[in-house]
Design an enzyme around this catalytic site. Structure first.
Site, PDB file in Angstrom:
ATOM      1  N   GLY A 178      87.835 115.937   9.460  1.00 27.32           N
ATOM      2  CA  GLY A 178      87.044 116.255   8.284  1.00 27.32           C
ATOM      3  C   GLY A 178      87.599 117.419   7.505  1.00 27.32           C
ATOM      4  O   GLY A 178      88.797 117.500   7.242  1.00 27.32           O
TER       5      GLY A 178
ATOM      6  N   GLY B  14      94.423 113.846   0.063  1.00 23.56           N
ATOM      7  CA  GLY B  14      94.176 115.240  -0.298  1.00 23.56           C
ATOM      8  C   GLY B  14      93.901 115.412  -1.776  1.00 23.56           C
ATOM      9  O   GLY B  14      93.022 116.188  -2.177  1.00 23.56           O
ATOM     10  N   ASP B  15      94.633 114.675  -2.616  1.00 20.88           N
ATOM     11  CA  ASP B  15      94.410 114.738  -4.067  1.00 20.88           C
ATOM     12  C   ASP B  15      93.013 114.220  -4.409  1.00 20.88           C
ATOM     13  O   ASP B  15      92.333 114.767  -5.287  1.00 20.88           O
ATOM     14  CB  ASP B  15      95.460 113.906  -4.792  1.00 20.88           C
ATOM     15  CG  ASP B  15      96.872 114.280  -4.388  1.00 20.88           C
ATOM     16  OD1 ASP B  15      97.120 115.472  -4.117  1.00 20.88           O
ATOM     17  OD2 ASP B  15      97.726 113.370  -4.320  1.00 20.88           O
TER      18      ASP B  15
ATOM     19  N   GLY C  93      92.295 116.189   8.329  1.00 20.89           N
ATOM     20  CA  GLY C  93      92.518 114.812   8.754  1.00 20.89           C
ATOM     21  C   GLY C  93      91.243 114.150   9.251  1.00 20.89           C
ATOM     22  O   GLY C  93      90.176 114.255   8.639  1.00 20.89           O
TER      23      GLY C  93
END
Length: 319
Positions: A237, A263-264, A234
């Site tokens: 980092g 995230g992707d 998050g």
């Protein structure tokens, strides 16, 4: 070529609210968007925007609206016919960046569709530098399927990334080292699932500047055969652990508008950097730059190269 598999694709419907969400109240939508989604499709979209050859593999009826959306994006894809519509996921985005997601389970896949997807994936992997297996598994798909696919793909020489959670992730890990991919990208919750660590402790320590617990947990997975473990934390980092070392990246300061697709985008950034021959610290830097850029965009928007701020990502080697 980057090939992605999305076994449980979706039409992502995002409703941007004009005020904070209050349960039981009537809200007005400031904006509504509908885009083709699913974690693997998101990775392919980011790579496509960056000008890198990419192809998405998914189950879908030839007339499904998700394919019209991919056509509009000019993203190449291959499909296995599905007699049902793909699911629709709803995202509620508040003005302060708070995101609420409501995901449908997705249509049940028959054994024939599952087998056809696996055959198609292996066929496409012959031309792939990377194959990315992403997202949840829909009803009808065995939880160990990703582990089976990693083993099936290994002889073809492509590099393999897996980004999933819950039982598919645990089933993958249960078959390490035989099913160990070249990259996994857990967040703190998923890293805890894999290693028995406490997710809240991992993230709190990272927020305070101490990523040692996350690195130790990630290195335990490297010891079990995983090539690289990219842990996204998050606002704190990310850390990267490989057999050669470990690094931490501190993201640029941004105003978070939506975490959907962050995230992707990190996975795509890492894979793009690797295809360019960049060393591990720079792969981590580009991954965090892409993830941060995605978080700064509203709804389900995904970042393009001109929205990436690589220079503002700090990377440190860790002992």
């Amino acid at each position: 070529m980057i090939v992605t598999l999305t076994a449980n694709p979706s039409l992502d419907r995002t409703v941007a609210l004009d005020a904070a969400l209050t349960r039981g109240e009537v809200h007005r939508a400031a904006e509504v968007t509908v885009e083709p989604g699913g974690k693997g499709i998101n990775v392919a979209r980011v790579a496509h925007y960056a000008g890198h050859p990419a192809r998405a593999i998914l189950p879908a009826d030839p007339a499904d609206p998700i394919l019209r959306g991919l056509d509009e994006l000019r993203l190449p894809y291959r499909t296995v016919p599905l007699p049902q519509s793909v699911r629709t996921n709803l995202t509620l985005s508040e003005p302060d960046g708070t995101t609420t997601k409501i995901n449908e389970p997705g249509p049940t896949l028959s054994a024939g569709v599952v087998e056809a997807l696996a055959r198609l994936l292996v066929l496409e992997s012959e031309r792939a530098d990377w194959v990315v297996l992403s997202g949840s598994l829909p009803p009808g798909v065995p939880s160990a399927w990703y582990a089976d696919l990693v083993r099936a793909l290994r002889p073809w020489g492509c590099r393999i990334a897996v980004d999933t959670s819950d039982q598919p992730l645990l089933s993958l890990a249960a078959h390490f080292p035989d099913s160990a991919p070249d990259l996994i990208k857990p967040n703190s919750d998923e890293l805890a699932q894999l290693t028995g660590a406490d997710a809240a402790t991992l993230e709190a320590a990272a927020q305070a500047g101490d990523a040692s617990a996350s690195v130790t947990a990630a290195q335990s997975l490297v010891a079990r055969g995983v090539g690289a473990v990219l842990v996204t934390l998050g606002a704190a980092g990310a850390v990267l652990a490989t057999a050669e070392g470990a690094w931490r990246a501190v993201p640029p300061r941004i105003t978070v508008r939506s975490t959907v697709g962050a995230g992707d985008s990190s996975v795509a950034g890492y894979v793009l950097a690797e295809t360019r021959g960049l060393p591990a610290p720079e792969r981590l830097r580009l991954a965090v730059a892409y993830g941060s850029a995605a978080a700064a965009l509203a709804g389900t928007q995904l970042p393009r190269p001109d929205q990436i701020d690589i220079a503002q990502v700090e990377v440190f080697a860790l002992v």
